[in-house]
Design a protein around this motif. Structure first.
Motif, PDB file in Angstrom:
ATOM      1  N   THR B 125       0.826  -1.448   0.190  1.00 30.34           N
ATOM      2  CA  THR B 125       0.338   0.190  -0.070  1.00 30.34           C
ATOM      3  C   THR B 125       0.820   0.853   0.166  1.00 30.34           C
ATOM      4  O   THR B 125       0.595   2.088  -0.429  1.00 30.34           O
ATOM      5  CB  THR B 125      -1.147  -0.269   1.137  1.00 30.34           C
ATOM      6  N   MET B 126       1.262   1.151   0.515  1.00 28.26           N
ATOM      7  CA  MET B 126       2.835   2.381   0.773  1.00 28.26           C
ATOM      8  C   MET B 126       3.499   2.258  -0.387  1.00 28.26           C
ATOM      9  O   MET B 126       3.928   3.864  -0.796  1.00 28.26           O
ATOM     10  CB  MET B 126       4.190   2.005   1.796  1.00 28.26           C
ATOM     11  N   VAL B 128       2.419   1.608  -3.641  1.00 23.32           N
ATOM     12  CA  VAL B 128       1.579   2.124  -4.752  1.00 23.32           C
ATOM     13  C   VAL B 128       0.930   3.440  -4.355  1.00 23.32           C
ATOM     14  O   VAL B 128       1.582   4.311  -5.013  1.00 23.32           O
ATOM     15  CB  VAL B 128       0.303   1.373  -4.387  1.00 23.32           C
ATOM     16  N   TYR B 129       1.040   4.280  -2.718  1.00 25.92           N
ATOM     17  CA  TYR B 129       0.277   5.461  -2.862  1.00 25.92           C
ATOM     18  C   TYR B 129       1.633   6.421  -3.117  1.00 25.92           C
ATOM     19  O   TYR B 129       1.494   7.181  -3.405  1.00 25.92           O
ATOM     20  CB  TYR B 129      -0.202   5.970  -1.500  1.00 25.92           C
ATOM     21  N   TYR B 130       2.276   6.140  -2.102  1.00 26.85           N
ATOM     22  CA  TYR B 130       3.578   7.205  -2.338  1.00 26.85           C
ATOM     23  C   TYR B 130       4.006   7.000  -4.024  1.00 26.85           C
ATOM     24  O   TYR B 130       4.795   8.045  -3.651  1.00 26.85           O
ATOM     25  CB  TYR B 130       4.583   6.505  -1.292  1.00 26.85           C
ATOM     26  N   ALA B 132       2.831   6.224  -6.569  1.00 30.44           N
ATOM     27  CA  ALA B 132       2.110   7.111  -7.785  1.00 30.44           C
ATOM     28  C   ALA B 132       2.017   8.501  -7.439  1.00 30.44           C
ATOM     29  O   ALA B 132       2.575   9.348  -8.309  1.00 30.44           O
ATOM     30  CB  ALA B 132       0.712   6.645  -7.783  1.00 30.44           C
ATOM     31  N   ALA B 133       2.176   9.269  -5.761  1.00 32.74           N
ATOM     32  CA  ALA B 133       2.403  10.830  -5.822  1.00 32.74           C
ATOM     33  C   ALA B 133       3.962  10.534  -6.040  1.00 32.74           C
ATOM     34  O   ALA B 133       4.019  12.108  -5.632  1.00 32.74           O
ATOM     35  CB  ALA B 133       1.671  10.671  -4.489  1.00 32.74           C
ATOM     36  N   GLY B 134       4.837  10.637  -5.859  1.00 26.18           N
ATOM     37  CA  GLY B 134       6.326  11.079  -5.762  1.00 26.18           C
ATOM     38  C   GLY B 134       7.068  11.192  -4.413  1.00 26.18           C
ATOM     39  O   GLY B 134       7.445  12.275  -4.984  1.00 26.18           O
ATOM     40  N   ILE B 135       6.164  10.646  -3.815  1.00 29.88           N
ATOM     41  CA  ILE B 135       6.540  10.806  -1.970  1.00 29.88           C
ATOM     42  C   ILE B 135       7.952  10.077  -2.240  1.00 29.88           C
ATOM     43  O   ILE B 135       8.164   8.810  -1.773  1.00 29.88           O
ATOM     44  CB  ILE B 135       5.206  11.519  -1.802  1.00 29.88           C
ATOM     45  N   LYS B 136       8.445  11.010  -1.917  1.00 28.24           N
ATOM     46  CA  LYS B 136      10.034  10.182  -0.941  1.00 28.24           C
ATOM     47  C   LYS B 136      10.261   9.718   0.457  1.00 28.24           C
ATOM     48  O   LYS B 136      10.738   8.776   1.090  1.00 28.24           O
ATOM     49  CB  LYS B 136      11.404  10.009  -2.072  1.00 28.24           C
ATOM     50  N   LYS B 137       9.896  11.616   1.213  1.00 24.23           N
ATOM     51  CA  LYS B 137      10.499  11.004   2.844  1.00 24.23           C
ATOM     52  C   LYS B 137       8.694  10.750   3.146  1.00 24.23           C
ATOM     53  O   LYS B 137       7.923  11.720   3.051  1.00 24.23           O
ATOM     54  CB  LYS B 137      10.441  12.684   2.473  1.00 24.23           C
ATOM     55  N   THR B 138       9.216   9.878   3.897  1.00 27.57           N
ATOM     56  CA  THR B 138       7.882   9.169   4.162  1.00 27.57           C
ATOM     57  C   THR B 138       7.708   9.183   5.577  1.00 27.57           C
ATOM     58  O   THR B 138       6.477   8.608   6.440  1.00 27.57           O
ATOM     59  CB  THR B 138       7.801   7.950   3.849  1.00 27.57           C
TER      60      THR B 138
END
Lengths: 200, 164
Positions: B125-126, B128-130, B132-138
């Motif tokens: 899930t992480m 896929v979501y991150y 798709a949104a191009g987020i690297k710093k979780t």
């Protein structure tokens, strides 16, 4: 990630089977495993289709929108600083509702849209804001009102009352979501205190 | 469950929705999803069956049993707990394996099912979501998600014990 997991698992079983003298069994398992998978898939496909059909009717009849509205007060508590009429909030609501109703496939694109909206409206790109994290944690913790997959599998294996575990699942989900949300809020608070401390 | 279906259908009719047509569309969509899952399920079911047959699963379970029995957590469900945050199809395959050896109405069967129903795939899930949104710093996403998972495992045992 999966490519490593997959390879390692098969490698581990094969190697261990030599040590343990179970090479024959493993070989048979490799052949029967795929057949079981297809059988399982057929078992699940029916219930997935049934539920998907009903849920689409629910969606078209405005039932999901109604449920989403009911969740607004709760979601306002969990997510800070978002206007309830914003696109982001609406996307969040639809995602949570879809998850609740067991519509994993609908929930994922909605969730992605919500994260994108939040990332856009909350500034820093490539950075997970508190709200984004809250949304992702809610998605990974899962509260499902009707766990159809589990119920169908229980039925297939001879359970007389496949849905009798429903209260247990709901309670367990509630506990795990609460834990996840609490830890999430704790982290954000700690972050805020740190920043305030630094400024002071 | 039948009441829910009735309720939905009646509401639909009242709102002038062509319930049969919409049902077919929704059902078809989900059937496609079921087929989409099949390749992954085949891959993971093969893994799980091989792990089981080689005796490796049993060995790991026995290894962990002192810890798990302390928590009252059935050691047979440990592989499921390990698989759950990693892969949805893997978890389903594992559950299938557990249910074929333990009756679904047994303690082990119930705990496995409650575990499955109250947790969700974390890493996937992480990703896929991150992704798709191009987020690297979780940041604190993973610790929180894993906390939810762990609590879910423990809660599964507790709730089954209390309610059954």
């Amino acid at each position: 990630m999966m490519k490593f997991a997959f390879t390692i698992l098969i490698l581990a079983s094969s190697v261990y089977s030599i040590v343990n003298g179970t090479t024959n069994e493993v070989s048979n398992a490799a052949l029967s495993g795929c057949e079981e998978a297809v059988r399982l898939c057929i078992t699940l496909a029916g219930s997935m289709a049934l539920w998907g059909g009903i849920m689409r009717v629910a969606q078209k009849s405005g039932i999901t929108d109604l449920i989403a509205k009911l969740f607004t007060p709760l979601l306002k508590l969990l997510f800070t600083g978002i206007d309830k009429n914003s696109k982001a909030f609406k996307a969040i609501t639809m995602n949570i509702t879809a998850n609740l109703l067991g519509l994993g496939n609908a929930a994922t694109p909605l969730g992605i849209a919500a994260v994108k909206e939040l990332a856009g409206s909350e500034g820093k790109s490539g950075y997970a804001s508190d709200n984004i994290i809250m949304l992702v944690v809610l998605n990974t913790a899962s509260i499902q009102l009707l766990p159809t997959t589990v119920a169908v599998m229980r039925l297939a294996h001879g359970s007389k009352t496949p849905l009798d575990i429903l209260p247990a699942i709901l309670l367990s989900s509630l506990i795990s979501v609460t834990a996840g949300v609490t830890v999430c809020k704790a982290f954000s608070q700690r972050q805020k205190l740190r920043l305030a401390y630094r400024r002071a | 469950m039948p009441f829910i279906i009735c309720l939905v259908l009646i509401t639909g009719l009242l709102k002038k929705v062509d319930v049969f047509e919409e049902f077919l569309i929704g059902a078809e969509e989900n059937l496609r999803t079921a087929i989409d899952i099949l390749p992954a399920l085949i891959a993971l079911m093969t893994c799980v069956c091989m792990l089981n047959a080689s005796g490796l699963l049993e060995a790991v379970t026995t290894l962990l049993s002192p810890v798990t029995s302390l928590l009252g957590f059935p050691s047979e469900c440990v592989p499921l707990a390990v698989m759950r945050p990693i892969s949805g199809s893997g978890a389903t395959a594992m559950l299938e394996s557990i249910l074929s050896e333990n009756h679904p109405d047994s303690f082990i069967g119930r705990v496995a099912c409650v575990l499955m129903g109250s947790t969700e795939t974390t890493f996937y899930t992480m990703a896929v979501y991150y992704g798709a949104a191009g987020i690297k710093k979780t940041r604190h996403t993973l610790p929180c998600a894993l906390t939810a998972d762990f609590t879910g495992f423990l809660a599964s045992v507790l709730t089954v014990r209390i309610l059954f």
